[in-house]
Design an enzyme around this catalytic site. Sequence first.
Site, PDB file in Angstrom:
ATOM      1  N   HIS A   1      61.119  30.839  79.809  1.00 33.09           N
ATOM      2  CA  HIS A   1      61.662  31.432  78.586  1.00 33.09           C
ATOM      3  C   HIS A   1      60.588  32.158  77.778  1.00 33.09           C
ATOM      4  O   HIS A   1      60.802  33.275  77.285  1.00 33.09           O
ATOM      5  CB  HIS A   1      62.335  30.355  77.739  1.00 33.09           C
TER       6      HIS A   1
ATOM      7  N   ASP B   1      57.347  29.464  71.343  1.00 31.21           N
ATOM      8  CA  ASP B   1      58.259  29.362  72.487  1.00 31.21           C
ATOM      9  C   ASP B   1      57.602  28.481  73.540  1.00 31.21           C
ATOM     10  O   ASP B   1      56.621  27.788  73.258  1.00 31.21           O
ATOM     11  CB  ASP B   1      58.534  30.778  73.034  1.00 31.21           C
TER      12      ASP B   1
ATOM     13  N   SER C   1      68.448  34.641  72.154  1.00 29.16           N
ATOM     14  CA  SER C   1      66.975  34.565  72.207  1.00 29.16           C
ATOM     15  C   SER C   1      66.371  35.945  72.408  1.00 29.16           C
ATOM     16  O   SER C   1      65.371  36.308  71.774  1.00 29.16           O
ATOM     17  CB  SER C   1      66.536  33.682  73.387  1.00 29.16           C
TER      18      SER C   1
END
Length: 420
Positions: free
Chosen positions: A197, A166, A347
């Site tokens: 994120h 990520d 996600s």
Amino acid sequence: MRWLALLALCCVALAGCAAGAVRPAAPDTAQERARILVMLRAAPPHFLPLDSYAGQYQSSPDHEAHRRVAMQLARKHGLVLVTDWPMPALGLDCFVMQAPRQDAVMPTVLALTADKRVESAEPMQLFHVLGKGDPLYSLQPAARAWHLSELHAVSTGKGQVIAELDSGVELAHPDLARQATQARNFVDDGDYRAEAHGTEVAGILVAQADNGIGIAGIAPDARLLALRACWQERPEASAAVCSSFTLAKALQFALERRAQIINLSLAGPRDRLLERLLDVALAHRVTVVGALDETAADGGFPAAYPGVLAVAGEHAASPLKGLLRAPDEGIPTTVPGGGFGFVDGSSFAAAEVSGLVALLRQLSPAIRPEALLDALSAAPTPGLDPPRSAMIDACAAVARASGRCACDCRAASASMSVAR
């Protein structure tokens, strides 16, 4: 509830201020699209995939010989050699070459593929993470839906290694401190950095439990490999981009470190190099979890790739068979700057499932992939066309995987009876 939402907003705002510091520029997306990955046969087998593997190999005579070949290929085809990385899991060395413009990529790939010195060549692909920002919906935590406190009484993911591919994770966040065993930057040569994120996904996976701060991760005692393979294009947004090369380097690292679970909260086009690395992972019974891309007709890659556990939210429409569903709205999690916020998107549903897999694998270390999928799967919801799978029942999943009841025992007993 409104007070909590306002508090989270303040935390996010403070994180944004902290992100205003000068940082190295993110990779140029247009430039990445004009790059080619060229695979050459690997170094001799005495180069082992240890901590210093890349460093040893890149200073070896074999690497210099391969680099000379790569430079010859680059000159012949009008390319610029950018960088390279060993991929011992595939017996290959991967070289990145820059084409003068994007429309020259495919003709050059075909020409390279015809060269006997080249094992394979492919265009650089770009991927994107699948969060939908940080909207503050009503709190709907998996902790409540999955009876998480009861599950943690029997399993916390201890002994499991989760590789998170990520953007960067804020390793010093109060709820994430000491949760990552290793953090590596595969995007550039700069320092590892915190990004939105990656920090949000990490909190859902492994935030500390019972520490009086914030939230509890689904698998708080699992160990995290925080692998920065994606980058934020703008500091104020949680959206991030990854390339097939950065993801391949991170996958190779995860395989070397024997991660049992790989979380891929991202999507993009099918990519042969990544498929080959995923095949190695799946052959070694590594659980790979991918987030559904609702904008892709087939669910997107890697979610739609055979063997990958594809995860979506409750209401996502997809023809993908074997789709797993988990909460994907109003999920509280960690954000850069030491704060907390609410997120939604596939996600984060994928991160929840990766955490749940860690709980199941701790209880049943020898569980086979098909048994794991069966434990997580629910019967299709009747009356829908096409039929849609129901949300994961975590209590039933534990019962199916381990044969023991951890919570909601009446439902779990019924689930075990059906399984038999």
